[in-house]
Scaffold this motif. Structure first.
Motif, PDB file in Angstrom:
ATOM      1  N   GLY A 527       0.795  -1.223   0.000  1.00 19.85           N
ATOM      2  CA  GLY A 527       0.000   0.000   0.000  1.00 19.85           C
ATOM      3  C   GLY A 527       0.825   1.268   0.000  1.00 19.85           C
ATOM      4  O   GLY A 527       0.284   2.365  -0.097  1.00 19.85           O
ATOM      5  N   ASN A 528       2.148   1.126   0.096  1.00 24.11           N
ATOM      6  CA  ASN A 528       3.035   2.289   0.139  1.00 24.11           C
ATOM      7  C   ASN A 528       3.285   2.798  -1.281  1.00 24.11           C
ATOM      8  O   ASN A 528       3.711   2.043  -2.160  1.00 24.11           O
ATOM      9  CB  ASN A 528       4.361   1.891   0.792  1.00 24.11           C
ATOM     10  CG  ASN A 528       5.211   3.091   1.177  1.00 24.11           C
ATOM     11  OD1 ASN A 528       5.156   4.137   0.528  1.00 24.11           O
ATOM     12  ND2 ASN A 528       6.003   2.934   2.224  1.00 24.11           N
ATOM     13  N   THR A 529       3.032   4.053  -1.536  1.00 27.62           N
ATOM     14  CA  THR A 529       3.196   4.616  -2.878  1.00 27.62           C
ATOM     15  C   THR A 529       4.635   5.033  -3.168  1.00 27.62           C
ATOM     16  O   THR A 529       4.948   5.435  -4.286  1.00 27.62           O
ATOM     17  CB  THR A 529       2.273   5.826  -3.067  1.00 27.62           C
ATOM     18  OG1 THR A 529       2.559   6.800  -2.045  1.00 27.62           O
ATOM     19  CG2 THR A 529       0.808   5.413  -2.988  1.00 27.62           C
ATOM     20  N   ASP A 530       5.522   4.912  -2.174  1.00 29.08           N
ATOM     21  CA  ASP A 530       6.938   5.244  -2.347  1.00 29.08           C
ATOM     22  C   ASP A 530       7.672   3.998  -2.855  1.00 29.08           C
ATOM     23  O   ASP A 530       7.854   3.033  -2.118  1.00 29.08           O
ATOM     24  CB  ASP A 530       7.522   5.713  -1.020  1.00 29.08           C
ATOM     25  CG  ASP A 530       8.970   6.181  -1.133  1.00 29.08           C
ATOM     26  OD1 ASP A 530       9.727   5.601  -1.938  1.00 29.08           O
ATOM     27  OD2 ASP A 530       9.357   7.111  -0.404  1.00 29.08           O
ATOM     28  N   SER A 531       8.118   4.023  -4.098  1.00 30.12           N
ATOM     29  CA  SER A 531       8.730   2.860  -4.722  1.00 30.12           C
ATOM     30  C   SER A 531       9.986   2.397  -3.984  1.00 30.12           C
ATOM     31  O   SER A 531      10.188   1.196  -3.761  1.00 30.12           O
ATOM     32  CB  SER A 531       9.077   3.165  -6.184  1.00 30.12           C
ATOM     33  OG  SER A 531       9.729   2.080  -6.788  1.00 30.12           O
ATOM     34  N   ALA A 532      10.839   3.322  -3.580  1.00 30.80           N
ATOM     35  CA  ALA A 532      12.076   2.961  -2.886  1.00 30.80           C
ATOM     36  C   ALA A 532      11.775   2.327  -1.533  1.00 30.80           C
ATOM     37  O   ALA A 532      12.431   1.350  -1.131  1.00 30.80           O
ATOM     38  CB  ALA A 532      12.961   4.199  -2.711  1.00 30.80           C
ATOM     39  N   ALA A 533      10.779   2.856  -0.848  1.00 30.37           N
ATOM     40  CA  ALA A 533      10.399   2.305   0.457  1.00 30.37           C
ATOM     41  C   ALA A 533       9.836   0.893   0.301  1.00 30.37           C
ATOM     42  O   ALA A 533      10.106   0.010   1.130  1.00 30.37           O
ATOM     43  CB  ALA A 533       9.384   3.219   1.138  1.00 30.37           C
ATOM     44  N   ARG A 534       9.053   0.682  -0.760  1.00 28.78           N
ATOM     45  CA  ARG A 534       8.514  -0.669  -1.003  1.00 28.78           C
ATOM     46  C   ARG A 534       9.648  -1.664  -1.251  1.00 28.78           C
ATOM     47  O   ARG A 534       9.653  -2.762  -0.699  1.00 28.78           O
ATOM     48  CB  ARG A 534       7.580  -0.677  -2.217  1.00 28.78           C
ATOM     49  CG  ARG A 534       6.210  -0.143  -1.977  1.00 28.78           C
ATOM     50  CD  ARG A 534       5.224  -0.618  -3.038  1.00 28.78           C
ATOM     51  NE  ARG A 534       5.689  -0.457  -4.404  1.00 28.78           N
ATOM     52  CZ  ARG A 534       5.591   0.652  -5.110  1.00 28.78           C
ATOM     53  NH1 ARG A 534       5.069   1.738  -4.550  1.00 28.78           N
ATOM     54  NH2 ARG A 534       6.024   0.717  -6.356  1.00 28.78           N
ATOM     55  N   THR A 535      10.601  -1.271  -2.075  1.00 29.48           N
ATOM     56  CA  THR A 535      11.709  -2.169  -2.404  1.00 29.48           C
ATOM     57  C   THR A 535      12.494  -2.543  -1.156  1.00 29.48           C
ATOM     58  O   THR A 535      12.852  -3.715  -0.960  1.00 29.48           O
ATOM     59  CB  THR A 535      12.639  -1.512  -3.443  1.00 29.48           C
ATOM     60  OG1 THR A 535      11.892  -1.251  -4.638  1.00 29.48           O
ATOM     61  CG2 THR A 535      13.806  -2.415  -3.770  1.00 29.48           C
TER      62      THR A 535
END
Length: 587
Positions: A527-535
């Motif tokens: 659900g996180n829209t921050d790609s770097a945070a998801r990775t």
């Protein structure tokens, strides 16, 4: 996606040349192009590019698929092959190398349009599309395909149920299309025949990837016969079924209602495509080498002894692509079968297994590198670590590994060891060989393992993937191979470590890991829209799961694939870790 561990350890006499009559193609290793084929050429480029029409493409398989019904399959090779006759909303671009990971519209005219902070996704399908019977394809057929595959586990048990898990639960009494004929699943709207709108319970950043799975292929409700639909699948792709025989195979021919004008990625090259089931792996290998088969449908590589001979023969070696499959071969440890409900008993197994012996059983590093994590290096979010490190990955065959395993056994109340069962697929001799290597490693620490063999076609519906069966038969350990549903950490992890993915049949979370903290980490990350945070989160989740010791990573899989000279448009797709089957033809 489940991967097929169909590579085999052979007896020397088994590699005699075997020929299947009636197969199209010929010209196996002879090299008719005037240019010698090159080893690994299909990994970075297209081998034998051609628009030639005609001939028969012959696929052979050492077992049977879980199903050829696009809504009821979860083997990677079927997600790849089903695109020939079933168009999902999106798919992967048919290109070698990393270009093959790019999503492109398929049935849809363009990628999805998110709104409401990623909780609503809207797609428009191409106009004028028709099924193989000539009837129009509408978004209602797409919605119905999702309903039958995600809300009818008593009929469709093989595939994942992402849509059921993440769509808004605004129809709580909905029991699927076979029990509820109203079709009143409100979380999917079809305001007109070319528009479909998905309403999710939370943002889902990978939704364009999710709708690439074959469950979004349209199914006409009037033609659906439930479990028997596999016998007469109505095609939306470039080929349609001419015949299907359960346990024997299928024949596909050109779909006369398919139009290249509405499908920029497919070609209609061969006159016919045949798929033959239950062909011994040794026979499949030799038919590829002799040019009497075009592709091994399983995409798991040639057998160990066939491989040794082929790699030492310069002519045959030029027909091989040793592809990174993106899959993990591992031993699942059931958290619900005693004494593995105790984490220390699970950790004893982690320390005891000699991973080098498992690698050797596959024929060496040509079939994969030693694994220490759940996420393979090819999946975004992979971080290198080893929580259960032993010298040289030798497990209990090293003094340090032996001591660590014995210490964990003492902590779990079984200092002298215990007995358990390990499941493996009977028609996968290589998987049996790995199971035997695991059995020998665990015996070193007093864990006595009985190997139980089951057919791969029913392995997930009836045996290892049926928790009640696992519990009643004491399957504490289960052989497994897994590839990403799509190439992100979530696409790899969710179905095998999220408690919400556990199913009564067709289960892929064989460990039955149901840790609230890990479940929440997965939900929060997607659900996180921050790609770097998801990775970054995928790597954190990988390590958090391994702290619970739900599985023993063995190998990051590589598969030596063989392409005969007569096969055209051959290349490895990184999306599925095998040859891309979409436009394979023959000379």
């Amino acid at each position: 996606m489940r991967t097929s561990k169909s590579t085999v350890v052979l007896a020397g006499a088994a590699v005699a040349a075997l020929v299947v009559s009636g197969c199209g193609g010929g010209n196996g290793g002879g090299g008719s192009t005037g240019k010698a084929p090159a080893y690994n050429a299909g990994i970075t480029g297209v081998v034998n590019p051609s628009d030639h029409k005609g001939g028969t493409v012959v696929y052979q398989l050492s077992s049977t698929p879980d199903s050829m019904d696009p809504g009821n399959t979860y083997y990677a090779f079927m997600w790849d092959f089903s695109r020939v006759y079933a168009r999902a909303l999106t798919t992967f671009q048919p290109q070698p190398g990393t270009a093959g990971l790019k999503l492109v519209p398929d049935l849809a005219a363009e990628l999805g349009k998110p709104s409401d902070n990623g909780k609503t996704w809207t797609y428009h399908i191409r106009p004028g599309l028709k099924f193989s019977d000539g009837t129009p394809i509408t978004t209602k057929d797409v919605k119905y395909g999702i309903e039958r595959s995600n809300y009818a586990p008593e009929v469709m048990s093989n595939g994942p149920t992402y849509f059921n898990a993440y769509l808004v639960n605004n129809t709580p009494d909905y029991q699927g299309p076979y029990k509820d004929k109203t079709g009143n699943l409100k979380s999917i709207e079809t305001p007109d025949d070319t528009t479909i709108v998905f309403h999710l319970s939370q943002p889902f950043a990978d939704f364009d990837y999710l709708v690439s799975n074959p469950q979004t292929a349209p199914v006409p409700q009037a033609k659906d016969t439930g479990a028997d639909y596999v016998k007469n699948v109505i095609s939306s792709g470039s080929y349609m079924f001419q015949s299907y025989q359960d346990g024997k195979g299928a024949t596909l021919v050109r779909n006369p209602h398919w139009s290249a004008a509405s499908d920029p990625i497919r070609k209609q090259l061969p006159d016919k495509i045949t798929v033959q089931f239950n062909i011994a792996q040794t026979t499949v290998d030799q038919n590829l080498i002799a040019g009497n088969a075009t592709m091994d449908l399983a995409g798991a590589g040639i057998a160990a002894q066939s491989q040794a001979a082929a790699l030492s023969n310069p002519t045959q070696k030029g027909h091989i692509d040793d592809a990174q499959s993106g899959a993990l071969a591992y031993v699942a440890i059931s958290t619900a079968v005693k004494p593995f409900d105790n984490v220390h008993c699970r950790k004893a197994v982690e320390y005891a297994i000699d991973k080098v012996s498992a690698q050797t059983a596959t024929g060496g590093d040509v079939h994969g590198d030693i694994a220490t994590t759940i996420l393979p290096p090819t999946v975004s979010g992979h971080v290198t670590y080893d929580l259960y490190k032993t010298p040289g990955y030798k497990g209990a065959n090293s003094p340090e590994g032996l001591d660590a395993a014995r210490n964990e056994l003492s902590q779990c109340g079984h200092p002298g060891g215990f007995s358990t069962n390990l499941s493996a697929r009977a028609d996968r001799p290589n998987e049996i060989a790995i199971a035997q290597a695991v059995q020998a490693s665990l015996k070193k620490v007093g864990i006595n393992v009985g190997i139980q063999q089951y057919p791969s076609g029913k392995y997930f519906t009836d045996n290892a993937g049926a928790p009640a069966f696992v519990h009643s038969h004491g399957l504490g350990l289960m052989m497994m191979a897994w590839a990403a549903d799509w190439p992100t950490g979530y696409g790899f992890l969710q179905q095998i470590i999220d408690g919400g993915a556990i199913k009564a049949s067709g289960n892929s979370n064989l460990s039955e890991l149901n840790n609230p903290g890990i479940n929440k980490m997965l939900d929060d990350a997607i659900g996180n829209t921050d790609s770097a945070a998801r990775t970054k989160a995928w790597g954190d989740i990988d390590k958090a799961a391994m702290e619970q010791a739900p599985l023993v990573p063995l190998l990051y899989r590589k598969d030596p694939l063989y392409r005969p000279d007569h096969a055209t448009n051959v290349f490895v797709t990184e999306a599925y870790g095998m040859y891309d089957y979409l436009n394979v033809g023959v000379k």
